[in-house]
Design a protein around this motif. Structure first.
Motif, PDB file in Angstrom:
ATOM      1  N   UNK A 173       0.869  -1.175   0.000  1.00  0.00           N
ATOM      2  CA  UNK A 173       0.000   0.000   0.000  1.00  0.00           C
ATOM      3  C   UNK A 173       0.907   1.226   0.000  1.00  0.00           C
ATOM      4  N   UNK A 174       0.952   1.940  -1.137  1.00  0.00           N
ATOM      5  CA  UNK A 174       1.910   3.042  -1.271  1.00  0.00           C
ATOM      6  C   UNK A 174       1.255   4.313  -1.789  1.00  0.00           C
ATOM      7  N   UNK A 175       1.886   5.423  -1.441  1.00  0.00           N
ATOM      8  CA  UNK A 175       1.568   6.734  -1.987  1.00  0.00           C
ATOM      9  C   UNK A 175       2.848   7.239  -2.639  1.00  0.00           C
ATOM     10  N   UNK A 176       2.801   7.464  -3.934  1.00  0.00           N
ATOM     11  CA  UNK A 176       3.959   7.926  -4.695  1.00  0.00           C
ATOM     12  C   UNK A 176       3.818   9.424  -4.930  1.00  0.00           C
ATOM     13  N   UNK A 177       4.779  10.203  -4.461  1.00  0.00           N
ATOM     14  CA  UNK A 177       4.708  11.666  -4.511  1.00  0.00           C
ATOM     15  C   UNK A 177       5.783  12.199  -5.444  1.00  0.00           C
ATOM     16  N   UNK A 178       5.355  12.932  -6.454  1.00  0.00           N
ATOM     17  CA  UNK A 178       6.304  13.504  -7.405  1.00  0.00           C
ATOM     18  C   UNK A 178       5.821  14.840  -7.930  1.00  0.00           C
ATOM     19  N   UNK A 179       6.732  15.588  -8.533  1.00  0.00           N
ATOM     20  CA  UNK A 179       6.379  16.920  -9.027  1.00  0.00           C
ATOM     21  C   UNK A 179       6.268  16.994 -10.551  1.00  0.00           C
ATOM     22  N   UNK A 180       6.293  15.843 -11.217  1.00  0.00           N
ATOM     23  CA  UNK A 180       6.243  15.824 -12.674  1.00  0.00           C
ATOM     24  C   UNK A 180       4.805  15.719 -13.180  1.00  0.00           C
ATOM     25  N   UNK A 181       4.257  16.838 -13.622  1.00  0.00           N
ATOM     26  CA  UNK A 181       2.920  16.813 -14.215  1.00  0.00           C
ATOM     27  C   UNK A 181       2.925  15.975 -15.489  1.00  0.00           C
ATOM     28  N   UNK A 182       4.049  15.955 -16.203  1.00  0.00           N
ATOM     29  CA  UNK A 182       4.180  15.158 -17.430  1.00  0.00           C
ATOM     30  C   UNK A 182       3.864  13.694 -17.150  1.00  0.00           C
ATOM     31  N   UNK A 183       4.444  13.141 -16.099  1.00  0.00           N
ATOM     32  CA  UNK A 183       4.253  11.732 -15.755  1.00  0.00           C
ATOM     33  C   UNK A 183       2.874  11.503 -15.152  1.00  0.00           C
ATOM     34  N   UNK A 184       2.515  12.293 -14.175  1.00  0.00           N
ATOM     35  CA  UNK A 184       1.268  12.088 -13.438  1.00  0.00           C
ATOM     36  C   UNK A 184       0.049  12.253 -14.343  1.00  0.00           C
ATOM     37  N   UNK A 185       0.089  13.235 -15.240  1.00  0.00           N
ATOM     38  CA  UNK A 185      -1.048  13.437 -16.147  1.00  0.00           C
ATOM     39  C   UNK A 185      -1.214  12.280 -17.131  1.00  0.00           C
ATOM     40  N   UNK A 186      -0.121  11.666 -17.561  1.00  0.00           N
ATOM     41  CA  UNK A 186      -0.233  10.500 -18.449  1.00  0.00           C
ATOM     42  C   UNK A 186      -0.843   9.315 -17.706  1.00  0.00           C
ATOM     43  N   UNK A 187      -0.394   9.096 -16.482  1.00  0.00           N
ATOM     44  CA  UNK A 187      -0.927   7.969 -15.707  1.00  0.00           C
ATOM     45  C   UNK A 187      -2.410   8.171 -15.420  1.00  0.00           C
ATOM     46  N   UNK A 188      -2.795   9.409 -15.105  1.00  0.00           N
ATOM     47  CA  UNK A 188      -4.188   9.707 -14.788  1.00  0.00           C
ATOM     48  C   UNK A 188      -5.072   9.755 -16.035  1.00  0.00           C
ATOM     49  N   UNK A 189      -4.470   9.714 -17.229  1.00  0.00           N
ATOM     50  CA  UNK A 189      -5.245   9.757 -18.465  1.00  0.00           C
ATOM     51  C   UNK A 189      -5.653  11.156 -18.874  1.00  0.00           C
TER      52      UNK A 189
END
Length: 148
Positions: A65-81
């Motif tokens: 059970x993890x929470x991954x915290x990052x500042x890359x909108x490039x990566x996060x927006x792709x994962x979120x669709x």
């Protein structure tokens, strides 16, 4: 008894110059893992490699059970669709999705640059200063699969 809190991991990747030699950092549990040479690439691929490194580290630590915290909108927006997968990093998105199978729960959080502990560790390293936490064994963090 309440369930244990999820493990938080902060991730960050970068390269100087861009494109250039990539480096990544992952911070969790008061420890910092830094891989100073992940091959040649650009900052977007470095961010993806940092996220994949965080997932691999969480797996090595036995977390589910993890929470991954990052500042890359490039990566996060792709994962979120919210944005289409970029062709240059489609392999990273596929590796991320394949890497989720061993986890019961994964949350991805966008944090500001000033709140990203992994980014702070990389900034300290680039400035030649001691990191805010001691560096952990760098051999313990491996990229699955190595896509540098």
């Amino acid at each position: 008894m309440p369930p244990p809190a999820p493990r938080k991991l902060w991730f960050d990747g970068g390269c100087r110059p861009n494109p250039g030699r990539m480096e990544i950092a992952v911070v969790t549990g008061g420890r910092t893992w830094v891989l100073p040479d992940c091959g040649l690439g650009d900052s977007n691929r470095a961010e993806w490699l940092a996220l994949l490194g965080a997932i691999d580290l969480a797996r090595q630590l036995g977390e589910t059970d993890v929470v991954l915290c990052g500042d890359s909108a490039f990566v996060i927006d792709q994962i979120a669709g919210r944005t289409a997968a970029h062709p240059a990093t489609a392999d990273c998105l596929a590796a991320y999705r394949n890497g989720l199978v061993s986890f019961s729960r994964v949350r991805l959080r966008h944090v500001g640059r000033a709140q990203n502990l992994a980014g702070i560790a990389l900034e300290y390293r680039r400035a030649g200063l001691a990191p805010p936490q001691p560096l952990a064994d760098q051999q313990g963090l491996r990229l699955f699969p190595r896509m540098a």
